[in-house]
Design a protein around this motif. Sequence first.
Motif, PDB file in Angstrom:
ATOM      1  N   PHE A   1       8.847   3.023  -1.843  1.00 41.11           N
ATOM      2  CA  PHE A   1       8.675   3.003  -0.383  1.00 41.11           C
ATOM      3  C   PHE A   1       9.716   2.108   0.263  1.00 41.11           C
ATOM      4  O   PHE A   1       9.992   1.005  -0.200  1.00 41.11           O
ATOM      5  N   LYS A   2      10.295   2.601   1.364  1.00 42.42           N
ATOM      6  CA  LYS A   2      11.264   1.826   2.157  1.00 42.42           C
ATOM      7  C   LYS A   2      10.591   1.409   3.461  1.00 42.42           C
ATOM      8  O   LYS A   2      10.234   2.268   4.271  1.00 42.42           O
ATOM      9  N   PRO A   3      10.391   0.093   3.683  1.00 43.48           N
ATOM     10  CA  PRO A   3       9.733  -0.364   4.911  1.00 43.48           C
ATOM     11  C   PRO A   3      10.522   0.000   6.157  1.00 43.48           C
ATOM     12  O   PRO A   3      11.739   0.144   6.111  1.00 43.48           O
ATOM     13  N   THR A   4       9.789   0.112   7.282  1.00 41.34           N
ATOM     14  CA  THR A   4      10.444   0.369   8.556  1.00 41.34           C
ATOM     15  C   THR A   4      11.117  -0.910   9.021  1.00 41.34           C
ATOM     16  O   THR A   4      10.773  -2.008   8.613  1.00 41.34           O
TER      17      THR A   4
ATOM     18  N   PRO B   1       1.971   0.340   0.723  1.00 43.47           N
ATOM     19  CA  PRO B   1       2.219   1.739   0.375  1.00 43.47           C
ATOM     20  C   PRO B   1       1.787   2.008  -1.067  1.00 43.47           C
ATOM     21  O   PRO B   1       2.025   1.178  -1.955  1.00 43.47           O
TER      22      PRO B   1
ATOM     23  N   CYS C   1       0.893   5.147  -4.265  1.00 44.75           N
ATOM     24  CA  CYS C   1       0.768   6.481  -4.837  1.00 44.75           C
ATOM     25  C   CYS C   1      -0.697   6.551  -5.253  1.00 44.75           C
ATOM     26  O   CYS C   1      -1.207   5.626  -5.897  1.00 44.75           O
TER      27      CYS C   1
ATOM     28  N   GLU D   1       0.704  10.430  -1.467  1.00 45.11           N
ATOM     29  CA  GLU D   1       1.219   9.123  -1.086  1.00 45.11           C
ATOM     30  C   GLU D   1       0.548   8.699   0.202  1.00 45.11           C
ATOM     31  O   GLU D   1       0.334   9.516   1.089  1.00 45.11           O
ATOM     32  N   SER D   2       0.220   7.417   0.293  1.00 46.85           N
ATOM     33  CA  SER D   2      -0.453   6.912   1.487  1.00 46.85           C
ATOM     34  C   SER D   2      -0.264   5.406   1.561  1.00 46.85           C
ATOM     35  O   SER D   2       0.735   4.872   1.056  1.00 46.85           O
ATOM     36  N   ALA D   3      -1.239   4.732   2.174  1.00 47.54           N
ATOM     37  CA  ALA D   3      -1.175   3.278   2.301  1.00 47.54           C
ATOM     38  C   ALA D   3      -2.583   2.707   2.317  1.00 47.54           C
ATOM     39  O   ALA D   3      -3.539   3.380   2.705  1.00 47.54           O
TER      40      ALA D   3
ATOM     41  N   ASN E   1       3.454   1.899  -4.434  1.00 49.44           N
ATOM     42  CA  ASN E   1       4.568   2.857  -4.324  1.00 49.44           C
ATOM     43  C   ASN E   1       5.846   2.025  -4.226  1.00 49.44           C
ATOM     44  O   ASN E   1       6.256   1.620  -3.142  1.00 49.44           O
TER      45      ASN E   1
ATOM     46  N   LEU F   1       4.670  -0.528   7.722  1.00 52.47           N
ATOM     47  CA  LEU F   1       4.493   0.897   7.443  1.00 52.47           C
ATOM     48  C   LEU F   1       5.043   1.748   8.575  1.00 52.47           C
ATOM     49  O   LEU F   1       5.691   2.765   8.356  1.00 52.47           O
ATOM     50  N   TRP F   2       4.709   1.353   9.805  1.00 49.42           N
ATOM     51  CA  TRP F   2       5.201   1.968  11.042  1.00 49.42           C
ATOM     52  C   TRP F   2       5.000   0.932  12.128  1.00 49.42           C
ATOM     53  O   TRP F   2       4.447  -0.136  11.878  1.00 49.42           O
TER      54      TRP F   2
END
Length: 99
Positions: free
Chosen positions: A95-98, A44, A46, A55-57, A92, A36-37
């Motif tokens: 979502f694009k992972p870091t 991730p 919706c 949107e969250s996690a 979600n 996520l970060w």
Amino acid sequence: MKAEKFEATLMSGHKEDAAEVPFDPGERWSMRPLALWAGRKGFPVCATLNGAAFESAIVARSKRFWLLVPAAIEESTGTTKGDVAAFTVAPNLAFKPTA
């Protein structure tokens, strides 16, 4: 993957407020946690809080799963810590992972 509905108490969290998720999202949705970060993996999602979308996690902590709830969504719904609220969560998939 279908959306899941549940009720939970909004609780104060380490960095953000959160609600306990009553299932393991990895098992329910046959997914692995994503980056996520820096230093944090999770799922991730919706979500909705009392019908308001955001949107969250969902993250794991203390062998439980927690939906992170942004302060802005709490304010917009008039929800505060200690309130029992209705939640809906779904993966979600955009979502694009870091890295």
